[in-house]
Design an enzyme around this catalytic site. Structure first.
Site, PDB file in Angstrom:
ATOM      1  N   GLN A  20       0.853  -1.194   0.000  1.00  0.00           N
ATOM      2  CA  GLN A  20       0.000   0.000   0.000  1.00  0.00           C
ATOM      3  C   GLN A  20       0.891   1.247   0.000  1.00  0.00           C
ATOM      4  O   GLN A  20       0.408   2.359  -0.113  1.00  0.00           O
ATOM      5  CB  GLN A  20      -0.911   0.020   1.225  1.00  0.00           C
ATOM      6  CG  GLN A  20      -1.870  -1.156   1.278  1.00  0.00           C
ATOM      7  CD  GLN A  20      -2.601  -1.213   2.605  1.00  0.00           C
ATOM      8  OE1 GLN A  20      -3.667  -0.623   2.779  1.00  0.00           O
ATOM      9  NE2 GLN A  20      -2.036  -1.931   3.547  1.00  0.00           N
ATOM     10  N   ASN A  21       2.198   1.039   0.153  1.00  0.00           N
ATOM     11  CA  ASN A  21       3.126   2.161   0.262  1.00  0.00           C
ATOM     12  C   ASN A  21       3.450   2.707  -1.124  1.00  0.00           C
ATOM     13  O   ASN A  21       3.471   1.960  -2.108  1.00  0.00           O
ATOM     14  CB  ASN A  21       4.409   1.720   0.966  1.00  0.00           C
ATOM     15  CG  ASN A  21       4.118   1.208   2.364  1.00  0.00           C
ATOM     16  OD1 ASN A  21       3.091   1.544   2.960  1.00  0.00           O
ATOM     17  ND2 ASN A  21       4.976   0.345   2.885  1.00  0.00           N
ATOM     18  N   HIS A  57      -1.618   1.529  -4.314  1.00  0.00           N
ATOM     19  CA  HIS A  57      -2.013   2.942  -4.204  1.00  0.00           C
ATOM     20  C   HIS A  57      -1.119   3.865  -5.022  1.00  0.00           C
ATOM     21  O   HIS A  57      -1.104   5.072  -4.796  1.00  0.00           O
ATOM     22  CB  HIS A  57      -1.997   3.379  -2.727  1.00  0.00           C
ATOM     23  CG  HIS A  57      -3.056   2.683  -1.923  1.00  0.00           C
ATOM     24  ND1 HIS A  57      -2.941   2.468  -0.571  1.00  0.00           N
ATOM     25  CD2 HIS A  57      -4.227   2.104  -2.282  1.00  0.00           C
ATOM     26  CE1 HIS A  57      -4.005   1.809  -0.140  1.00  0.00           C
ATOM     27  NE2 HIS A  57      -4.801   1.568  -1.152  1.00  0.00           N
ATOM     28  N   THR A  65       0.116  -2.788   8.668  1.00  0.00           N
ATOM     29  CA  THR A  65      -1.003  -2.047   8.085  1.00  0.00           C
ATOM     30  C   THR A  65      -2.183  -2.091   9.050  1.00  0.00           C
ATOM     31  O   THR A  65      -2.500  -3.121   9.637  1.00  0.00           O
ATOM     32  CB  THR A  65      -1.428  -2.606   6.702  1.00  0.00           C
ATOM     33  OG1 THR A  65      -2.619  -1.950   6.285  1.00  0.00           O
ATOM     34  CG2 THR A  65      -1.605  -4.100   6.708  1.00  0.00           C
TER      35      THR A  65
END
Ligand code: APR
Length: 239
Positions: free
Chosen positions: A98-99, A116, A185
């Site tokens: 997600q980084n 993302h 997360t």
């Protein structure tokens, strides 16, 4: 107390999901740690399409700072151990992050997808040109423009409320996985936070590693609390 290592068999397919917590020990603040604020601005003001329209200089000031911080940061032992694991497992390993930083890549990860988007890619709003961009911009001279058409450019990052791409390839990877591990997360943003439930539905073992129990804790078979650099390197018993 030494934790049992996760046993990987010769035909295990490992799906790993990471969040901001894996980059925290490299000095990059997580979203929840920053309480969603940046220099007193609500993150939505500096990380949204509306914010870009309203104040492009502020948005580019924010992303220029994030680029400088990410370039100054180094991969930590958790990033490095995932890259080593990928080397051992090859196509039986898939990393979804997600980084938007590039610390996994700089640690050596190649079998990786950024759900993302990517901090070091920019996109022209007018002509759609997408290009690698490590620049931090001096916004006192206005916001950066596209070299091709002089239209406004934006970071190639998925902001809240925007649609995600390549979800099919993520679900295909999850469909072939025999084990699901999430690291660092909060499990608060979908669809990434839903993946553990999809894995649990397939009755494959699910593990969480992080400082505190995530919001989707009920989806995990096992939760190991601790920092990524202390737990991830010793997590797997290499095959
Ligand atoms: N080691 C392991 N886990 C850590 C560490 C650490 N050193 N430091 C923090 N954590 C954990 C926190 O306990 C928290 O659960 O990492 C998690 C970080 O959660 P968030 O800040 O919510 O980050 P993340 O889950 O990646 O956010 C998801 O939300 O803001 C949006 O698009 C953005 O990709 C981001 C998404």
């Amino acid at each position: 107390m030494r934790r049992r290592r996760i046993q990987l068999t010769g035909d295990d397919q490992l799906f790993v999901l990471t969040g901001a917590g894996i980059s925290a020990e490299s000095g990059l603040p997580t979203f929840r740690d920053s309480d969603g604020l940046w220099k007193g601005h609500d993150v939505l003001e500096v990380a949204s399409a509306e914010g870009l329209k309203r104040n492009p200089e502020l948005v580019w000031d924010f992303y220029s700072m994030r680029r400088r911080d990410a370039l100054a940061a180094n991969p930590n032992n958790a990033h490095l151990s995932l890259a080593r694991l990928e080397e051992a497992l090859d196509d039986r390993f898939f990393l979804l992050t997600q980084n938007v930083d590039d610390l996994h890549e700089r640690a050596g990860s190649r079998r990786i997808q950024h759900i993302h988007g990517n901090l070091f890619t920019s996109r022209c709003i007018a002509c759609g040109a997408t290009f690698s961009d490590t620049n931090s911009y001096d916004v006192t001279k206005g916001s950066p423009k596209c070299a091709k058409c002089h239209g406004a450019i934006r970071p190639d990052i998925v902001w809240f409320g925007e649609s995600l791409e390549n979800l099919d390839s993520i679900y295909r990877q999850l469909a072939r996985a025999t084990m699901f591990v999430a690291i660092g997360t909060s499990g608060s943003v979908f669809p990434a936070a839903e993946l553990v439930y999809l894995a649990a539905k397939r009755q494959i073992p699910t593990y969480y590693v992080g400082l505190e129990s995530p919001e989707n804790a009920d989806g995990f078979d096992e939760i190991r609390l601790g920092s990524a650099t202390s737990l991830v390197p010793a997590l797997f018993a290499h095959i």
